[in-house]
Design a protein around this motif. Structure first.
Motif, short mmCIF file in Angstrom:
data_model
loop_
_atom_site.label_atom_id
_atom_site.label_comp_id
_atom_site.label_asym_id
_atom_site.label_seq_id
_atom_site.Cartn_x
_atom_site.Cartn_y
_atom_site.Cartn_z
N ASN A 1 0.71 -1.13 -0.11
CA ASN A 1 -0.20 0.05 -0.19
C ASN A 1 0.79 1.23 -0.16
O ASN A 1 0.70 2.06 0.90
CB ASN A 1 -0.86 -0.02 1.30
N GLU A 2 1.71 1.34 -0.85
CA GLU A 2 2.63 2.49 -0.95
C GLU A 2 2.96 2.81 -2.57
O GLU A 2 2.81 2.12 -3.44
CB GLU A 2 4.13 1.99 -0.51
N TYR B 1 5.18 0.04 11.57
CA TYR B 1 4.57 0.93 10.45
C TYR B 1 4.53 -0.02 9.08
O TYR B 1 3.29 0.21 8.25
CB TYR B 1 5.84 2.00 10.05
N ARG C 1 0.48 -0.27 7.47
CA ARG C 1 0.38 0.08 6.04
C ARG C 1 -0.21 -0.97 5.12
O ARG C 1 -0.94 -0.80 4.50
CB ARG C 1 1.61 0.70 5.54
N LYS D 1 -3.88 -1.21 6.25
CA LYS D 1 -4.58 0.03 5.55
C LYS D 1 -5.00 -0.39 4.08
O LYS D 1 -6.07 -0.03 3.64
CB LYS D 1 -3.59 1.44 5.82
#
Length: 71
Positions: free
Chosen positions: A8-9, A62, A66, A69
């Motif tokens: 998700n980046e 983190y 992510r 998410k």
């Protein structure tokens, strides 16, 4: 790219995150090397092993967050 989608980046967010980790660990490796050569010089708390461990745990949390998410 599958890796970016799975995490998700965007490319830029991935680049920034990876460079931050790499640069931090690279710098701290020199701090530990300097300390190995001159053990009389203490490692500042912001760069010591405990802080390094805490940062690694934070970065790992983190990455888990992510991924969640994106689901």
């Amino acid at each position: 790219m599958k890796h970016l989608k799975d995490n998700n980046e965007t490319y830029l967010s991935h680049l920034k995150f990876a460079i931050t980790i790499a640069a931090t660990l690279f710098f701290r490796s020199f701090v530990f090397l300097f300390h190995a050569i001159l053990p009389i010089c203490d490692i500042p708390k912001r760069w010591n092993l405990q802080k390094t461990k805490d940062d690694l745990n934070r970065w790992h949390a983190y990455t888990i967050q992510r991924k969640r998410k994106g689901k």
